[in-house]
Design a protein around this motif. Sequence first.
Motif, PDB file in Angstrom:
ATOM      1  N   ALA A 169     -12.145   0.477  -5.128  1.00  0.00           N
ATOM      2  CA  ALA A 169     -13.388   1.129  -4.697  1.00  0.00           C
ATOM      3  C   ALA A 169     -13.516   2.516  -5.316  1.00  0.00           C
ATOM      4  O   ALA A 169     -14.605   2.920  -5.745  1.00  0.00           O
ATOM      5  CB  ALA A 169     -13.423   1.211  -3.177  1.00  0.00           C
ATOM      6  N   ARG A 170     -12.404   3.246  -5.355  1.00  0.00           N
ATOM      7  CA  ARG A 170     -12.462   4.594  -5.950  1.00  0.00           C
ATOM      8  C   ARG A 170     -12.807   4.544  -7.438  1.00  0.00           C
ATOM      9  O   ARG A 170     -13.438   5.462  -7.972  1.00  0.00           O
ATOM     10  CB  ARG A 170     -11.130   5.313  -5.740  1.00  0.00           C
ATOM     11  CG  ARG A 170     -10.864   5.707  -4.293  1.00  0.00           C
ATOM     12  CD  ARG A 170      -9.726   6.714  -4.190  1.00  0.00           C
ATOM     13  NE  ARG A 170      -8.460   6.156  -4.652  1.00  0.00           N
ATOM     14  CZ  ARG A 170      -7.621   5.445  -3.890  1.00  0.00           C
ATOM     15  NH1 ARG A 170      -7.955   5.171  -2.629  1.00  0.00           N
ATOM     16  NH2 ARG A 170      -6.476   5.000  -4.362  1.00  0.00           N
ATOM     17  N   GLU A 230      -5.290  -6.467  -0.861  1.00  0.00           N
ATOM     18  CA  GLU A 230      -5.382  -5.436   0.169  1.00  0.00           C
ATOM     19  C   GLU A 230      -4.779  -4.123  -0.326  1.00  0.00           C
ATOM     20  O   GLU A 230      -5.293  -3.043  -0.054  1.00  0.00           O
ATOM     21  CB  GLU A 230      -4.659  -5.901   1.431  1.00  0.00           C
ATOM     22  CG  GLU A 230      -4.752  -4.905   2.585  1.00  0.00           C
ATOM     23  CD  GLU A 230      -3.975  -5.367   3.801  1.00  0.00           C
ATOM     24  OE1 GLU A 230      -3.800  -4.541   4.710  1.00  0.00           O
ATOM     25  OE2 GLU A 230      -3.554  -6.531   3.838  1.00  0.00           O
ATOM     26  N   SER A 231      -3.685  -4.240  -1.082  1.00  0.00           N
ATOM     27  CA  SER A 231      -2.983  -3.036  -1.525  1.00  0.00           C
ATOM     28  C   SER A 231      -3.770  -2.231  -2.546  1.00  0.00           C
ATOM     29  O   SER A 231      -3.553  -1.034  -2.701  1.00  0.00           O
ATOM     30  CB  SER A 231      -1.617  -3.415  -2.113  1.00  0.00           C
ATOM     31  OG  SER A 231      -1.773  -4.095  -3.343  1.00  0.00           O
ATOM     32  N   ARG A 271       0.829  -1.211   0.000  1.00  0.00           N
ATOM     33  CA  ARG A 271       0.000   0.000   0.000  1.00  0.00           C
ATOM     34  C   ARG A 271       0.859   1.255   0.000  1.00  0.00           C
ATOM     35  O   ARG A 271       0.588   2.217  -0.721  1.00  0.00           O
ATOM     36  CB  ARG A 271      -0.932   0.018   1.217  1.00  0.00           C
ATOM     37  CG  ARG A 271      -2.149  -0.862   1.102  1.00  0.00           C
ATOM     38  CD  ARG A 271      -3.241  -0.437   2.087  1.00  0.00           C
ATOM     39  NE  ARG A 271      -2.732  -0.264   3.426  1.00  0.00           N
ATOM     40  CZ  ARG A 271      -2.624  -1.242   4.325  1.00  0.00           C
ATOM     41  NH1 ARG A 271      -2.959  -2.478   3.990  1.00  0.00           N
ATOM     42  NH2 ARG A 271      -2.167  -1.004   5.530  1.00  0.00           N
ATOM     43  N   GLN A 298      -7.358  -2.586  -2.827  1.00  0.00           N
ATOM     44  CA  GLN A 298      -8.790  -2.597  -2.519  1.00  0.00           C
ATOM     45  C   GLN A 298      -9.367  -1.189  -2.514  1.00  0.00           C
ATOM     46  O   GLN A 298     -10.419  -0.925  -3.100  1.00  0.00           O
ATOM     47  CB  GLN A 298      -9.039  -3.267  -1.168  1.00  0.00           C
ATOM     48  CG  GLN A 298     -10.522  -3.340  -0.809  1.00  0.00           C
ATOM     49  CD  GLN A 298     -10.754  -4.063   0.507  1.00  0.00           C
ATOM     50  OE1 GLN A 298      -9.842  -4.676   1.051  1.00  0.00           O
ATOM     51  NE2 GLN A 298     -11.965  -3.987   1.021  1.00  0.00           N
ATOM     52  N   GLY A 299      -8.666  -0.257  -1.854  1.00  0.00           N
ATOM     53  CA  GLY A 299      -9.145   1.120  -1.823  1.00  0.00           C
ATOM     54  C   GLY A 299      -9.182   1.737  -3.201  1.00  0.00           C
ATOM     55  O   GLY A 299     -10.117   2.463  -3.557  1.00  0.00           O
ATOM     56  N   TYR A 300      -8.154   1.444  -3.998  1.00  0.00           N
ATOM     57  CA  TYR A 300      -8.096   1.973  -5.355  1.00  0.00           C
ATOM     58  C   TYR A 300      -9.266   1.426  -6.179  1.00  0.00           C
ATOM     59  O   TYR A 300      -9.912   2.165  -6.930  1.00  0.00           O
ATOM     60  CB  TYR A 300      -6.762   1.581  -5.995  1.00  0.00           C
ATOM     61  CG  TYR A 300      -6.497   2.231  -7.326  1.00  0.00           C
ATOM     62  CD1 TYR A 300      -5.865   3.472  -7.406  1.00  0.00           C
ATOM     63  CD2 TYR A 300      -6.877   1.619  -8.514  1.00  0.00           C
ATOM     64  CE1 TYR A 300      -5.627   4.071  -8.632  1.00  0.00           C
ATOM     65  CE2 TYR A 300      -6.644   2.209  -9.742  1.00  0.00           C
ATOM     66  CZ  TYR A 300      -6.016   3.434  -9.800  1.00  0.00           C
ATOM     67  OH  TYR A 300      -5.783   4.027 -11.014  1.00  0.00           O
ATOM     68  N   ASP A 350     -18.914  -0.352  -1.827  1.00  0.00           N
ATOM     69  CA  ASP A 350     -17.941  -0.794  -0.820  1.00  0.00           C
ATOM     70  C   ASP A 350     -18.380  -2.101  -0.165  1.00  0.00           C
ATOM     71  O   ASP A 350     -17.558  -2.977   0.109  1.00  0.00           O
ATOM     72  CB  ASP A 350     -17.745   0.287   0.248  1.00  0.00           C
ATOM     73  CG  ASP A 350     -16.956   1.476  -0.253  1.00  0.00           C
ATOM     74  OD1 ASP A 350     -16.336   1.359  -1.335  1.00  0.00           O
ATOM     75  OD2 ASP A 350     -16.952   2.514   0.422  1.00  0.00           O
TER      76      ASP A 350
END
Length: 235
Positions: free
Chosen positions: A177-178, A170-171, A83, A173-175, A139
């Motif tokens: 979602a965006r 995990e690294s 991340r 996942q946020g990307y 999400d």
Amino acid sequence: MRTHQLVLHWIEGQLSEGKLAVGGRLPAERTLAEQLKVSRTSVREAIRILEAMGVARAGVGSGPEAGTVVISDPTAALGSALRLHVATQHLPVSDIVETRVLLESWAAARAKADAPELEQAAALLDEMDAVGRAHKTADDFLALDVRFHLALADAAGNAVVSAMMGSLRESIQGYAARLTGHLPDWDATAARLGAEHREILAAIRNGDGERAAKLVAAHIEGYYREAGVGRTAEA
């Protein structure tokens, strides 16, 4: 070698020689400092590094939870490192996605048709359908999606691949979602992803690893392509 590195080197040796194992406890801070002839500050620094690496958990106070216990949580450590490197933009997200395709295709091809993890995967698909019917957020869907893909990885029975895949997912996942903000119709995308999930699971249960691997690759690449990864405008 800096003094905290001496402590880390000693602990690594104890693990390699079998004198320490998962669930075992490190000597008390004072004892370890005296034994290795380093400061207690150096011991504390080494333990903090071990915690960040997912190799130790430090307890406080007294009783059964006190002291530093050896654990094994490689996914947390690898995921944190990835991340951070993704955040620096030194590791392109497109390269991480490509690596994820390689690992997940390998895992899908070798997943065992009777693996108990596939029951968990099937249950997660039902939960994803429920999320869609309730019109919950992307999400919520993606959190279940992560668990589904990791269940398939676990069904292959390779602990290293499972840890690496967990870290990669995990690294980004946020990307991921965006990126939903770039999709023209999230509900349509979610429905398509759900159908693809069921095709992948069916192929694995039928013992058709080659088909499962191809479906996984197309599934992952399709989502990121639709969301714009790889386009010049998004680079």
